[in-house]
Design a protein around this motif. Structure first.
Motif, PDB file in Angstrom:
ATOM      1  N   SER A 153       0.828  -1.215   0.000  1.00 12.64           N
ATOM      2  CA  SER A 153       0.000   0.000   0.000  1.00 12.64           C
ATOM      3  C   SER A 153       0.861   1.264   0.000  1.00 12.64           C
ATOM      4  CB  SER A 153      -0.964   0.006   1.178  1.00 12.64           C
ATOM      5  OG  SER A 153      -0.248  -0.063   2.377  1.00 12.64           O
ATOM      6  N   TRP A 154       2.002   1.247   0.700  1.00 13.98           N
ATOM      7  CA  TRP A 154       2.827   2.471   0.739  1.00 13.98           C
ATOM      8  C   TRP A 154       3.265   2.876  -0.669  1.00 13.98           C
ATOM      9  CZ3 TRP A 154       7.631   2.226  -1.374  1.00 13.98           C
ATOM     10  CH2 TRP A 154       8.246   0.982  -1.432  1.00 13.98           C
ATOM     11  N   GLU A 155       3.525   1.846  -1.500  1.00 14.26           N
ATOM     12  CA  GLU A 155       4.014   2.133  -2.851  1.00 14.26           C
ATOM     13  C   GLU A 155       2.880   2.725  -3.709  1.00 14.26           C
ATOM     14  OE1 GLU A 155       6.566  -1.108  -4.690  1.00 14.26           O
ATOM     15  OE2 GLU A 155       5.078  -0.720  -6.250  1.00 14.26           O
ATOM     16  N   ILE A 156       1.677   2.170  -3.527  1.00 16.00           N
ATOM     17  CA  ILE A 156       0.520   2.686  -4.277  1.00 16.00           C
ATOM     18  C   ILE A 156       0.239   4.129  -3.856  1.00 16.00           C
ATOM     19  CG2 ILE A 156      -1.976   2.420  -4.624  1.00 16.00           C
ATOM     20  CD1 ILE A 156      -1.526  -0.625  -4.122  1.00 16.00           C
ATOM     21  N   LEU A 157       0.275   4.371  -2.523  1.00 18.34           N
ATOM     22  CA  LEU A 157      -0.031   5.719  -2.028  1.00 18.34           C
ATOM     23  C   LEU A 157       1.012   6.715  -2.523  1.00 18.34           C
ATOM     24  CD1 LEU A 157      -1.106   4.677   1.579  1.00 18.34           C
ATOM     25  CD2 LEU A 157      -2.602   5.488  -0.251  1.00 18.34           C
ATOM     26  N   GLU A 158       2.262   6.265  -2.546  1.00 14.37           N
ATOM     27  CA  GLU A 158       3.332   7.144  -3.032  1.00 14.37           C
ATOM     28  C   GLU A 158       3.081   7.495  -4.512  1.00 14.37           C
ATOM     29  OE1 GLU A 158       7.463   6.161  -1.735  1.00 14.37           O
ATOM     30  OE2 GLU A 158       7.801   6.128  -3.900  1.00 14.37           O
ATOM     31  N   GLU A 159       2.728   6.471  -5.288  1.00 17.82           N
ATOM     32  CA  GLU A 159       2.475   6.726  -6.712  1.00 17.82           C
ATOM     33  C   GLU A 159       1.325   7.718  -6.883  1.00 17.82           C
ATOM     34  OE1 GLU A 159       1.895   3.241  -9.186  1.00 17.82           O
ATOM     35  OE2 GLU A 159       1.120   4.451 -10.834  1.00 17.82           O
ATOM     36  N   ILE A 160       0.268   7.545  -6.092  1.00 15.61           N
ATOM     37  CA  ILE A 160      -0.902   8.428  -6.266  1.00 15.61           C
ATOM     38  C   ILE A 160      -0.573   9.854  -5.791  1.00 15.61           C
ATOM     39  CG2 ILE A 160      -3.319   8.817  -5.604  1.00 15.61           C
ATOM     40  CD1 ILE A 160      -3.643   5.755  -5.569  1.00 15.61           C
ATOM     41  N   ARG A 161       0.209   9.987  -4.710  1.00 11.94           N
ATOM     42  CA  ARG A 161       0.623  11.339  -4.275  1.00 11.94           C
ATOM     43  C   ARG A 161       1.427  12.007  -5.392  1.00 11.94           C
ATOM     44  NH1 ARG A 161       2.396   8.818   0.569  1.00 11.94           N
ATOM     45  NH2 ARG A 161       0.567   8.605   1.874  1.00 11.94           N
ATOM     46  N   HIS A 162       2.311  11.231  -6.002  1.00 17.85           N
ATOM     47  CA  HIS A 162       3.128  11.744  -7.092  1.00 17.85           C
ATOM     48  C   HIS A 162       2.232  12.193  -8.261  1.00 17.85           C
ATOM     49  CE1 HIS A 162       6.803  11.957  -9.531  1.00 17.85           C
ATOM     50  NE2 HIS A 162       6.107  11.394 -10.489  1.00 17.85           N
ATOM     51  N   LEU A 163       1.250  11.360  -8.592  1.00 17.26           N
ATOM     52  CA  LEU A 163       0.339  11.708  -9.692  1.00 17.26           C
ATOM     53  C   LEU A 163      -0.436  12.984  -9.357  1.00 17.26           C
ATOM     54  CD1 LEU A 163      -1.020   8.138 -10.560  1.00 17.26           C
ATOM     55  CD2 LEU A 163       0.488   9.529 -11.988  1.00 17.26           C
TER      56      LEU A 163
END
Ligand code: SAM
Ligand code: SF4
Length: 417
Positions: free
Chosen positions: A157-167
């Motif tokens: 989940s941390w990786e998904i959240l990081e990707e979405i914050r970046h987006l």
């Protein structure tokens, strides 16, 4: 794949004769797209003889066929399976240096293949797809996916959240979460986070205005997830919930793990929690052994639910699946008749549903200029219906209230702002 290649100084071209590399990405869920791969390869043969570029096939047909593709297509250089995408640049280099033809279709048990590359350049996109998991453990008897994508694997989940914050920082307003069965998200992860919990966390991300996801399996649709439709303000009121058939006998043979009644119960619950929810689904006609009575059950389910839209398919036997071995295959003509009947009924239901929006004010997220006219912009309502209305690109990424003046059968709503 594009993002990966950009890191290796490739740039995209839409013209085949300008390309140094042609990569065909493929789907094998039904027979027709599988055939298309070979005709596409045929089209590029002359070009290759003239210009000598590298030609590769990626995706599920590549995974399924492997070396056989290299045998069948002598001018094909690369076959790259579903888990091997991160190795793309390395494999291309191997082809360039050694001149060898390469096939890489091993499954990667470590889950490394799930890592997404974050874009470095400004994306300038309003909507972005984010894969949260891949593969499937369900083994429905008609489906090739578990064989070509492997078992269910979730990204942390941390990786998904990081990707979405970046987006979000790059201007993305809507994320569309992808997985064959998003309800299974989190299984096998060390720090257990299930799908509703992941949605809660995405809902908190500043800059993201809308969340959508697909696909949910009806057998795993939990009460907690249904509840989220009333509690998470960014979660759009739309669910895609494939039912495949309305006949319990056929559902059993498909190994779907639910009955018509339990599917209808889930729909009832969804509508109680979120009365404005739009519901779409997938359905298959002509599964082996499907009789007229079974087909009537499917039509009955459609009448009861009144789907906003349906993706309907003729059953297509997939080599290696259990249903393909069944003796009682349905004749092509019968499948076609059933599909036509079903689609005619659904067209009318979709139109009736669209008509209920006439006169209503809907929130639209503007995505881009309309394909039909550059005086118009196009976007979607929270229920995922397309709306075109006058405007320019300054509106892209904005949430606009639009009054629907007229509804059309194909979900389009040319309207005034
Ligand atoms: N995971 C999703 C689910 O279970 O609902 C579906 C994923 S599948 C790639 C997309 C759709 O393709 C399915 O819902 C099904 O309707 C259709 N499909 C899959 N295998 C098929 C087959 N052998 N013949 C016809 N349609 C098929
Ligand atoms: Fe295929 Fe979906 Fe069934 Fe998985 S759950 S086997 S992807 S139809």
């Amino acid at each position: 794949m594009l993002r990966l290649l950009e890191g290796f100084h490739y740039t995209e071209t839409k013209e085949a004769d300008k390309a140094d590399l042609i990569l065909i990405n493929t789907c094998s869920v039904r027979e027709k797209p599988e055939h298309k791969v070979y005709s596409a390869l045929g089209r590029f043969r002359k070009l290759k003889e003239r210009k000598g570029m590298v030609i590769g096939v990626a995706g599920c047909v590549a995974q399924q066929e492997g070396e056989r593709m290299l045998d069948r297509v002598p001018y094909l250089d690369l076959v790259i399976g579903t888990h091997a995408i991160p190795m793309l640049a390395e494999l291309l280099e191997r082809i360039e240096v050694s001149g060898q033809r390469v096939c890489e279709t091993r499954f990667d048990r470590s889950g490394e293949y799930l890592k997404a590359l974050l874009p470095e350049k400004p994306l300038a996109k309003v909507k972005s797809y984010v894969t949260i998991m891949q593969g499937c453990d369900h083994f429905c008897s008609f489906c090739i996916v578990p064989y070509v994508r492997g078992g269910e694997r979730s990204r942390p989940s941390w990786e998904i959240l990081e990707e979405i914050r970046h987006l979000a920082e790059m201007g993305v307003k809507e994320v569309f979460l992808l997985g064959q069965n998003v309800n299974g998200y989190g299984k096998g992860l060390e720090r257990e986070v299930d799908f509703p919990r992941l949605l809660d966390q995405i809902n908190e991300i500043e800059g993201i205005e809308r969340i959508r996801f697909t696909t949910s399996h009806p057998a795993d649709l939990s009460d907690a997830l249904i509840q989220d439709f009333s509690e998470l303000e960014k979660l759009c009121e739309h669910i895609h919930l494939p039912f495949q058939s309305g006949s319990d006998r056929i559902l059993k043979a498909m190994h779907r793990g639910y009955t018509k009644e339990s599917y209808l119960e889930r729909i009832k619950r969804l509508k109680e929690v979120c009365p404005s929810i739009a519901i779409t689904a997938d359905v298959i006609v002509g599964f082996p052994g499907e009789e007229e009575e079974d087909f009537k059950e499917t039509l009955d389910l459609m009448e009861k639910v009144k789907f906003d839209d349906l993706f309907s398919f003729k059953y297509s036997p997939r080599k290696g699946t259990r249903a393909a071995q069944l003796q009682n295959q349905v004749e092509e003509e019968v499948k076609q008749d059933r599909l036509s009947i079903l689609q005619k009924i659904q067209r009318e239901i979709t139109f009736q549903k669209n008509l209920t929006l006439e006169g209503k004010v809907e929130e639209v997220l503007v995505e881009s200029l309309s394909k039909q006219s550059n005086q118009d912009v196009t976007g979607r309502t929270r229920s995922n219906k397309i709306v075109n209305f006058p405007g320019d690109m300054n509106l892209a990424g904005k949430l606009v209230s639009v009054k629907i003046l007229k509804a059309y059968p194909h979900s389009l709503f040319p309207s005034a702002g």
